[in-house]
Scaffold this active site. Structure first.
Site, PDB file in Angstrom:
ATOM      1  CG  ASP A 199      -1.982  -0.953   1.300  1.00 59.92           C
ATOM      2  OD1 ASP A 199      -2.173  -1.654   0.307  1.00 59.92           O
ATOM      3  OD2 ASP A 199      -2.685  -1.015   2.336  1.00 59.92           O
ATOM      4  CE  LYS A 216      -6.483  -0.904   0.129  1.00 61.46           C
ATOM      5  NZ  LYS A 216      -6.658  -2.338  -0.085  1.00 61.46           N
ATOM      6  N   GLY A 235      -4.613  -2.766   9.393  1.00 61.26           N
ATOM      7  CA  GLY A 235      -4.273  -1.616  10.228  1.00 61.26           C
ATOM      8  C   GLY A 235      -4.091  -1.939  11.691  1.00 61.26           C
ATOM      9  NE  ARG A 259      -3.213 -22.341  11.209  1.00 59.96           N
ATOM     10  CZ  ARG A 259      -2.424 -23.405  10.974  1.00 59.96           C
ATOM     11  NH1 ARG A 259      -2.866 -24.412  10.243  1.00 59.96           N
ATOM     12  NH2 ARG A 259      -1.210 -23.460  11.468  1.00 59.96           N
TER      13      ARG A 259
END
Ligand SMILES: O=C(CO)[C@H](O)[C@H](O)COP(=O)(O)O
EC number: 4.3.3.6
Length: 295
Positions: free
Chosen positions: A25, A82, A154, A166
């Site tokens: 990012d 985004k 974040g 998982r």
């Protein structure tokens, strides 16, 4: 004139090319250059990294097009950007600007709480977040050409990224040994499109690349995601909220590539300065959890 749409093969193939890499990012040209120099395979343009989005509060939108343009002009690696979940116009604007990939992202405030974008109607490919196979299959059904497990962005806390990766992988394994006649019931249980589940069963894996995201804060975190079967890693706050973004960016790229070279990861982790301060997931209310956005 009919619209020119990229085929699934081309869109998915672009993401395949990022495999094994780190997508960072970035919020300006300087960070984009740092990411490219550190070995990122792509950058993601946005207005603030997720940790700053949390702090700022309010509505988080697509980045100012000037930022996106600045990033596109600064680097030669692919540039993703985004847009808000369900925000058709933000996505069309980003597509018109020529970004290489759009992230329909829960990190931004959703524009639509019911409908995600019909991504197969766009020429530009999309990446979307998921926490389980149902969500993954729904996004693929809408045309996403790449997935990322959501984690909890974040927070600098890897626990949700581990949980989601998982879970998706376990559900894919379960599906791959099902009889064809069991798949419709699984589709009902997961709320997932039958045809997408059939494809996953036949392939024995997801038909698109799945990166891990949300909470990667150290080289070892990035390597852990690869160890657990991610195709690559997204990192935002973990780099730019650390004491030394340049060192962290380079070390995270190296650790992702050599994720089972534990001696190297130990060496890379020395003298990086402080990692970003993490957040306990239990300190976040349901409304504060970005992973809850989308369905
Ligand atoms: O949606 C994303 C992928 O680009 C996020 O920005 C990513 O998850 C970064 O999270 P973090 O800041 O915790 O690294």
């Amino acid at each position: 004139m009919s619209k020119i749409l990229g085929s699934d093969k081309v869109k998915r193939g672009m993401a395949e090319m990022q495999k094994g890499g780190v997508i960072m990012d970035v919020v300006n040209a300087e960070q984009a250059k740092l990411a490219e120099a550190a070995g990122a395979v792509a950058v993601m343009a946005l207005e603030r990294v997720p940790s700053d989005i949390r702090k700022a509060g309010g509505v988080a939108r697509m980045a100012d097009p000037r930022i996106v343009e600045e990033v596109m002009n600064a680097v030669s690696i692919p540039v993703m950007a985004k847009g808000r979940i369900g925000h058709i116009t933000e996505a069309r604007v980003l597509e018109a600007m020529g970004v290489d990939y759009i992230d329909e992202s829960e990190v931004l405030t959703p524009a639509d709480e019911e409908f995600h974008l019909k991504k197969d109607e766009f020429t530009v490919p999309f990446v979307c977040g998921c926490r389980d196979l149902g969500e993954a299959a729904r996004r693929i059904g809408e045309g996403a050409a790449m997935l990322r497990t959501k984690g909890e962005p974040g927070t600098g806390n890897i626990v949700e990224a581990v949980r989601h990766l998982r879970k998706v992988n376990a559900q894919v394994r379960k599906l791959s040994v099902m009889n064809d006649d069991e798949i419709m019931t699984e589709a009902k249980l997961l709320g997932a499109p039958y045809e997408v589940l059939k494809e996953i069963k036949t392939l024995g894996k997801l038909p698109v690349v799945n990166f891990a995201a949300g909470g990667v804060a150290t080289p070892a975190d990035a390597a852990l995601m690869m160890e657990l079967g991610a195709d690559g890693v997204f990192v935002g706050s973990g780099i730019f909220k650390s004491e030394s973004p340049e060192k962290y960016a380079k070390a995270i790229v190296q650790a992702t590539t050599h994720y089972q070279d534990y001696a190297l990861i130990g060496k890379l982790s020395k003298e990086l300065g402080a990692a970003m301060k993490g957040l306990d997931i239990n300190s976040l209310s349901l409304e504060e959890r970005m992973q809850e956005r989308g369905w």
